[in-house]
Design a protein around this motif. Structure first.
Motif, PDB file in Angstrom:
ATOM      1  N   GLN A   1       0.827  -1.213   0.000  1.00  0.00           N
ATOM      2  CA  GLN A   1       0.000   0.000   0.000  1.00  0.00           C
ATOM      3  C   GLN A   1       0.861   1.262   0.000  1.00  0.00           C
ATOM      4  O   GLN A   1       0.561   2.243  -0.698  1.00  0.00           O
TER       5      GLN A   1
ATOM      6  N   LYS B   1      -7.550  -1.425  -1.268  1.00  0.00           N
ATOM      7  CA  LYS B   1      -7.490  -0.395  -2.305  1.00  0.00           C
ATOM      8  C   LYS B   1      -8.202   0.886  -1.865  1.00  0.00           C
ATOM      9  O   LYS B   1      -7.791   1.985  -2.231  1.00  0.00           O
TER      10      LYS B   1
ATOM     11  N   MET C   1      -9.723   1.586 -10.314  1.00  0.00           N
ATOM     12  CA  MET C   1      -9.438   0.490  -9.395  1.00  0.00           C
ATOM     13  C   MET C   1     -10.134  -0.780  -9.870  1.00  0.00           C
ATOM     14  O   MET C   1     -11.243  -0.723 -10.406  1.00  0.00           O
TER      15      MET C   1
END
Length: 710
Positions: free
Chosen positions: A276, A305, A435
């Motif tokens: 991340q 995400k 995404m």
């Protein structure tokens, strides 16, 4: 005044109308297939070939094989046992006989197959009770000296309204008229491949000596030329898009020390994973330059995400710009909204909420906040891109589950930043972050996403427990219900997913199984409610009013409901850490990516979780492959690779494209060498021969090139 009797013109007579309709049916069928231009016809390639260049004596025709024979009809009659059918007997010059059988026939068949007629027949030979026979063969009348074909006969993808004879003539005419001149310089074409004209004429009219094997497995140089041309056009289009975007301007959004980004990071009750942090840095670097970011953030189910997107939004808002987050369903949008409000409102951010069900004054109040800039973050469904939504200064657009949106919808979101005071009068585009929890295999990313930067979260947050996947036959349904009882007694929660809402939804599932044989959500809800009277069982599906759906989800999320029976409306975004068991009924009816997404709804807490894939026999080969993949791996990237193998790139990509498959001839698994070569040649061609590059894209992609930019 008496009516004047009007005489019908020749063009209006019933006979003329009927003839006109008959003539136009194949033409309309051509239109439906998109075969409206010479180049489209020239690129409509055969799916297989028939060898009509030689005759086989009836005595040598093998059962189970196709053959072409010729002879004289000795008898032709209509028989009624076991059902009405036309039966003709054909005798060749050696005296051997073959039965021709037609269950569906017309008077013209009887006339053409009358006793004494000489005919040439082609079809599959069967070993019948009365000797060799062909059922519904192709046939035509011939003379003693009618020559054989000198080329293999192409069989084209068609429709019921488009006879092969008509289509062959149309393709041949298109092939003659199409501009097949070479647009590529010689050094841009691999050595040993024919010209485009030679390749197409060969594939439409292969000589009898052509090897059927190399034609059918598409390894022939003529096929290789077409595949290379197609891949090169796509790579050129993607690289052109990348270069065009490099010339566009976007707001410079710099991450500020001690600003909103750092405040959000400090407020989170957990630390970021290494993955991340890495992708967050990649996104921040893109936002800090004055070119529009065009990045795909991919990660497996539950990889985190959303928090990465929230941190990117914090960077944009800290720089004084707005951010929009668009999700494909209200449930997913609402999940995002709840999380983002929880994280950002304590830091002073106003989050607006826009969906189709928000109407009247409440909607107008939100629109006013968006237009004034008071709302720094706007979350919603496709309602975010409606015409009456005006942003004060949109700096970052985030699209979740981007493949679930149409291309035009994503393009509209990018055009929401208008030249004005906020942009200093310049035409700008917002940065775009897409995404996806459906990981993209490398070869697919090279082809369909060549103009994107791709960030991958390849590490799950700590504390996530592995999910055990079990395959269980429908016959063990009662055992599964007892397992549900055990889970609920332990204080845990359960999902039960069905493929249908109710039995009247359709007459069949489109895959050969009537709905009476498939479970449905309403019936399953009733059955589980009866079987588990001590357990709260809820029902959730897409046809429910939005407020009712939200209420059911709130009850399940809050733990007041032990079992949730649902359709795939829960596929993405639903996050209930206490859910430890997922039952997917008729799992063989779901796609592999969908099964993986559904499985990801459990295993979100510290409790060991199980996903039960309940299937019905008999299983198709594809169904077996899907279930085997799910049982063998939890790795989303491996699932995606197998899904690509099973479904092919066009279906795998879903709604990214406009509905037309952008790769018609190439196979990513088989043609990776040609793809690598096209990637190498494309930038050189753009630099040295821009006109040739433009012509290549126009020939192969036309208007579809625009959709690659989304």
């Amino acid at each position: 005044m008496p009516a004047v009797k009007r005489t019908a013109t020749a063009a209006e007579t019933p006979a003329a109308k009927s003839a006109g309709a008959a003539r136009s049916a194949p033409a309309k069928a051509l239109d439906r297939l998109g075969l409206t231009t010479p180049i489209a016809l020239a690129l409509h390639l055969p799916m297989r070939y028939e060898d009509e260049t030689r005759l086989v004596p009836i005595a040598e025709a093998q059962a189970g094989r196709s053959a072409q024979v010729e002879g004289t009809v000795t008898d032709c009659r209509v028989e009624f046992r076991p059902r009405r059918q036309l039966v003709a007997h054909l005798q060749d010059d050696a005296g051997d006989e073959l039965v021709l059988r037609f269950v569906n026939f017309y008077p013209s068949h009887q006339k053409a197959l009358a006793a004494g007629q000489r005919v040439r027949v082609r079809g599959e030979v069967r070993g019948g009770f009365f000797g060799r026979e062909m059922v519904h063969p192709q046939f035509r009348g011939v003379g003693e000296d009618t020559p054989l074909a000198t080329e293999l006969t192409p069989v084209y993808p068609a429709s019921a309204q488009l006879p092969q004879v008509y289509l062959r003539k149309a393709v041949a005419a298109g092939l003659r008229r199409a501009d097949l001149s070479e647009v590529l310089p010689r050094d841009a074409v691999p050595a040993g491949l024919p010209s485009l004209r030679e390749a197409l004429f060969f594939l439409h009219q292969p000589p009898a000596s052509a090897g059927l094997a190399t034609l059918e497995d598409q390894s022939h140089p003529a096929w290789q030329r077409l595949k290379y041309e197609e891949l090169l056009a796509q790579q050129l289009s993607q690289m052109q898009s990348r270069r065009e975007r490099a010339r566009l301007k976007a707001p410079v959004l710099t991450r500020r020390g001690g600003g909103l980004h750092d405040q959000l990071l400090a407020a989170l009750p957990w630390g970021l994973t290494g993955a991340q942090q890495r992708v967050g840095d990649e996104i921040a670097a893109d936002l800090a330059i004055d070119q529009p970011m065009h990045r795909l953030l991919q990660g497996d189910v539950g990889a985190g995400k959303t928090v990465v997107a929230a941190l990117a939004a914090a960077v944009a808002m800290d720089a004084g710009w707005q951010c929009a987050l668009m999700a494909p369903t209200e449930i997913l949008a609402e999940q995002h909204f709840a999380k983002l409000v929880q994280w950002l409102e304590p830091l002073g951010v106003t989050v607006a909420w826009l969906t189709g069900r928000r109407k009247g004054k409440a909607r107008q109040a939100m629109l006013d906040k968006v237009a004034s800039g008071e709302a720094g973050l706007v979350v919603g469904t496709h309602a975010v891109i409606q015409d009456d939504v005006h942003f004060a200064k949109l700096g970052l657009a985030i699209v979740d589950e981007q493949h679930r949106f149409g291309v035009a919808q994503r393009l509209t979101l990018r055009h929401k930043l208008q030249a004005g005071e906020a942009t200093g009068g310049l035409q700008m585009e917002p940065h775009l972050l897409m995404m996806s929890a459906t990981p993209i295999p490398r070869t697919l990313a090279m082809t369909y996403y060549a103009d994107l930067e791709v960030s991958t979260i390849d590490e799950l947050p700590p504390g996530r427990t592995p999910i055990v996947t079990k395959l269980i036959a429908e016959s063990r349904r009662l055992e599964v219900i007892e397992r549900i009882r055990d889970e609920v007694v332990k204080g845990r929660q359960v999902y039960w997913v069905c493929p249908l809402i109710e039995e009247s939804e359709s007459e069949g599932d489109g895959r050969g199984k009537p709905l009476s044989e498939l479970s449905n959500a309403t019936q399953t809800h009733a059955d589980l409610t009866a079987a588990l009277p001590e357990v709260g069982v809820g029902l959730l599906h897409g046809r429910m009013p939005p407020a009712e759906k939200a209420a059911v989800m709130a009850q399940f999320s809050g733990g007041q409901m032990g079992v949730l029976v649902a359709t795939t409306v829960i596929e993405v975004g639903v996050d209930v850490p206490n859910a430890s068991l997922m039952v997917i009924e008729h799992a063989e009816r779901f796609g592999l990516a969908q099964l993986h997404q559904l499985r990801g709804r459990v295993g979100r807490g510290a409790v060991a979780s199980v996903c039960v894939l309940m299937f019905s026999n008999p299983l198709s080969e594809t169904g077996k492959q899907r279930l085997k993949a799910m049982a063998e791996t939890n790795d989303g990237f491996e699932i995606a690779r197998r899904d690509l193998d099973i479904r092919g790139p066009g279906e795998f990509m879903g709604a990214r494209q406009s509905g037309d498959a952008l790769l018609r001839f190439s196979d990513l698994a088989e043609d990776s060498g040609l793809l690598e070569l096209a990637r190498e040649v494309a930038p050189r061609l753009l630099d040295a021969h821009p006109g040739a590059a433009k012509a290549q894209v126009a020939r192969w992609l036309g208007a579809r090139a625009e959709f690659l930019k989304a």
